[in-house]
Design a protein around this motif. Structure first.
Motif, PDB file in Angstrom:
ATOM      1  N   LYS A 244       0.848  -1.130   0.099  1.00  0.00           N
ATOM      2  CA  LYS A 244      -0.113   0.078  -0.011  1.00  0.00           C
ATOM      3  C   LYS A 244       0.862   1.190   0.000  1.00  0.00           C
ATOM      4  CE  LYS A 244      -4.130  -1.834   2.606  1.00  0.00           C
ATOM      5  NZ  LYS A 244      -4.940  -1.627   3.871  1.00  0.00           N
TER       6      LYS A 244
ATOM      7  N   VAL B 117       2.556   4.688 -10.472  1.00  0.00           N
ATOM      8  CA  VAL B 117       1.493   5.636  -9.947  1.00  0.00           C
ATOM      9  C   VAL B 117       1.837   6.907 -10.571  1.00  0.00           C
ATOM     10  CG1 VAL B 117       0.005   6.531  -8.080  1.00  0.00           C
ATOM     11  CG2 VAL B 117       0.924   4.117  -8.019  1.00  0.00           C
TER      12      VAL B 117
ATOM     13  N   ASP C  91      -3.497   8.870 -12.574  1.00  0.00           N
ATOM     14  CA  ASP C  91      -4.136   7.901 -11.412  1.00  0.00           C
ATOM     15  C   ASP C  91      -4.784   8.624 -10.459  1.00  0.00           C
ATOM     16  OD1 ASP C  91      -3.146   5.385 -12.719  1.00  0.00           O
ATOM     17  OD2 ASP C  91      -1.219   6.042 -12.394  1.00  0.00           O
ATOM     18  N   VAL C  92      -4.220   9.875 -10.085  1.00  0.00           N
ATOM     19  CA  VAL C  92      -4.638  10.465  -8.763  1.00  0.00           C
ATOM     20  C   VAL C  92      -4.374  11.833  -9.334  1.00  0.00           C
ATOM     21  CG1 VAL C  92      -4.366  10.969  -6.508  1.00  0.00           C
ATOM     22  CG2 VAL C  92      -3.862   8.458  -7.126  1.00  0.00           C
TER      23      VAL C  92
ATOM     24  N   THR D 139      -8.660   9.053  -9.256  1.00  0.00           N
ATOM     25  CA  THR D 139      -8.906   9.288  -8.066  1.00  0.00           C
ATOM     26  C   THR D 139      -8.875  10.456  -7.717  1.00  0.00           C
ATOM     27  OG1 THR D 139      -8.382   6.872  -7.172  1.00  0.00           O
ATOM     28  CG2 THR D 139      -8.853   8.490  -5.528  1.00  0.00           C
TER      29      THR D 139
ATOM     30  N   LEU E 247      -3.828   3.808  -1.914  1.00  0.00           N
ATOM     31  CA  LEU E 247      -3.715   2.704  -3.178  1.00  0.00           C
ATOM     32  C   LEU E 247      -2.909   1.456  -2.727  1.00  0.00           C
ATOM     33  CD1 LEU E 247      -2.106   5.331  -5.814  1.00  0.00           C
ATOM     34  CD2 LEU E 247      -4.657   4.740  -5.464  1.00  0.00           C
TER      35      LEU E 247
ATOM     36  N   ILE F  10      -1.884  -1.095  -9.749  1.00  0.00           N
ATOM     37  CA  ILE F  10      -2.964  -0.455  -9.050  1.00  0.00           C
ATOM     38  C   ILE F  10      -4.005  -1.614  -8.814  1.00  0.00           C
ATOM     39  CG2 ILE F  10      -4.544   1.416  -7.890  1.00  0.00           C
ATOM     40  CD1 ILE F  10      -2.691   3.340  -9.381  1.00  0.00           C
TER      41      ILE F  10
ATOM     42  N   ARG G 196      -8.175   1.280  -4.967  1.00  0.00           N
ATOM     43  CA  ARG G 196      -7.945   2.574  -4.492  1.00  0.00           C
ATOM     44  C   ARG G 196      -9.208   3.054  -3.494  1.00  0.00           C
ATOM     45  NH1 ARG G 196      -7.043   5.643  -9.883  1.00  0.00           N
ATOM     46  NH2 ARG G 196      -6.430   3.635 -10.498  1.00  0.00           N
TER      47      ARG G 196
END
Length: 527
Positions: free
Chosen positions: A8, A195, A234-235, A253, A269, A280, A283
């Motif tokens: 994580k 990521v 991704d984020v 996300t 994540l 991933i 999430r």
């Protein structure tokens, strides 16, 4: 499935702290349940859980409270208290916000130099070289398990519409979407992160669920477009709008943690190793509240001297008031002229020489002025580092602006007067409703939007729609801030670069005593 192949990582975000370092309200020193010193305690707790943790600030850090105002204006040689606090909390990166520029590049560059973490910004570039001005568009991080995380910084490119030109001289603000496409692709190809995080000081221009526009598509906010038009993110860490968001948009996300240290954004994540990389597999986004946490003692101690200087400065008497300028009902202030609003407009007119002025009651906690006025009273009521500009506009521009201001109120159908949701969601925008001096007007909010100006006079006669008038207002509004497009690009007759709080204080100190007055030149009706 071998559980050892999974790990994580935690990404924590603060945004729009706006100088709210300690858990107090400077208007009266009452305690609050928010503030960075409490957020720092939450960060410590998250780090203690065992996972790899990255902590990012998303901008609008060094402006917004008397503490940081005092530092910027009266104690700038000392280390920046917000930067020192983030250093103490062990931040990994920060992104520039639009308010980082409010006190000029010299103070901002000093804050960047003092930081133990990089300030990330890909789209603010040196106008001469085209290179990222602050040197670091992105930063790579690696977890103990080998997960590679890229964090790219972006800042709303709308800053030139608000900021004083001398504060951004030599900079070019490239479009966020174009920069995102370029840099996300570059980082993906060259660094091959597991990521990809984009930290964007900006918000959302569309409803996150329906995709419908929620504001004029000016480019100030392009968060929805980043999620739907830029591949490889991704984020997305966001801010600027002071919203509380934790969800997914088109598989990205997304978090936005409010403002003034009221929330901490958290993205968790879970990744799984597949051959030579991590993927991933789950999430989760959430917002954590600092209520119940104690301020981190080391941070409180770190800024103790700054706080003592600020408190002494705030309680310095500067003049006396004859009459009443206290505020007990913010809505009443916006429905019929109040002595405080008339006073601020009169000061703006006196300083600028303009015969027409507008100003706002910026929020619903402004206390007004007591009989003995201190600096605390000034900064409690005039909370932004605005300066003044006199712009030349037409009578039609004034009428159009008044119609826009009148839309602050929901159409009246009975019961209490209420605020139009467009001015309260996704964040309160009381500062986008101005009240005027130098003209006489009446707004009827029982009428449809766009038809509410039922009286508009200048010097006893109907305002000439084709004539030109010099009007003084704050620099944010003069640049069209708040979607007042009728003001954009208008000739600047006079620019007054001193902060309005200082101008108010100087005006009062020079006179020693001021007197409340009320000419009741405007009102809002519903009949």
């Amino acid at each position: 499935m071998d559980i050892n192949k999974r790990c994580k990582i935690i990404i924590l975000e603060t945004s729009d702290i706006h100088g709210a370092l300690l858990p107090i309200q400077y208007a009266n020193n009452a305690p609050t349940s928010s503030g960075f010193a409490k957020i720092a305690a939450m960060i410590e707790q998250e780090r203690g859980r065992g996972s790899f943790v990255l902590v990012v600030d998303n901008g609008d850090l060094i402006q917004g409270t008397p503490l940081v105002y005092h530092h910027a204006k009266l104690n700038a040689e000392a280390p920046n208290p917000m930067v020192r606090s983030l250093n103490e909390a062990g931040y990994d990166a920060a992104v520039l916000g639009n308010h980082e520029f409010n006190y000029g590049l010299e103070l901002l560059n000093k804050a960047v130099r003092e930081s133990h973490f990089p300030w990330l910004c890909a789209n603010i570039v040196d106008a001469a070289t085209g290179e990222p001005y602050f040197g670091t568009p992105y930063r790579m991080f690696k977890s103990p398990e080998g997960v590679k995380v890229a964090v790219l910084g972006l800042t709303t490119h709308y800053i030139p519409h608000w900021e004083k030109p001398e504060h951004i001289a030599g900079l070019r603000f490239e479009h966020v979407l174009e920069s995102a496409r370029k840099w996300v692709a570059k980082v993906r190809e060259e660094e091959q992160p597991d990521v990809m995080v984009v930290s964007y000081h900006g918000g959302f221009e569309r409803d996150l669920n329906t995709g419908e526009p929620t504001e004029p598509l000016t480019g100030e906010n392009v968060g929805y477009a980043l999620c739907t038009e830029v591949e490889g993110i991704d984020v997305l860490l966001t801010g600027h709008q002071h919203r509380t968001i934790a969800q997914e948009v088109n598989g990205v996300t997304v978090v936005q943690p409010g403002s003034q240290g009221t929330k901490l954004g958290k993205v968790e994540l879970e990744l799984e190793r597949r051959e030579d990389r991590f993927v991933i597999v789950s999430r989760k986004a959430e917002l954590l509240s600092p209520e119940g946490f104690e301020a981190v003692p080391s941070i409180v101690k770190l800024v103790q001297k700054d706080e003592e200087l600020t408190q002494a400065w705030l309680d310095t008497p500067i003049g006396k008031l004859l009459g009443d300028m206290r505020i007990t009902d913010p809505m009443a202030v916006r429905l019929k002229e109040h002595p405080l609003i008339e006073f601020i407009n009169r000061v703006q007119m006196d300083i600028s020489g303009a015969r027409i002025s507008n100003t706002a009651l910026f929020d619903n906690i402004s206390p007004g002025f007591p009989p003995d006025i201190t600096m605390r009273d000034i900064v409690s009521n005039y909370i932004y580092p605005n300066t003044l500009q006199v712009i030349r506009i037409s009578g039609q521009d004034i009428k159009d602006a008044l119609e826009r201001f009148a839309s602050y109120f929901a159409t009246y159908t009975g019961g209490p007067v209420t605020v139009n949701p467009a001015f309260s969601e996704p964040k309160p925008q009381h500062y986008n409703y101005d009240m005027w001096e130098g003209i006489r007007y009446k707004l009827n909010i029982a009428l449809p939007e766009g038809q509410r100006v039922v009286q508009l006079e200048y010097e006893g006669k109907p305002l000439n729609m084709n004539a030109e008038y010099d009007v003084v207002m704050n620099n944010y509004r003069a640049g069209g801030g708040g979607n007042y497009t009728m003001f954009q690009g208008k000739p600047v007759v006079r620019d007054i670069p001193t902060d309005m709080a200082e101008l108010l204080a100087s005006y009062i100190m020079e006179r020693g005593t001021i007197e409340a007055s009320l000419n009741a030149n405007w009102e809002v009706i519903w009949e």
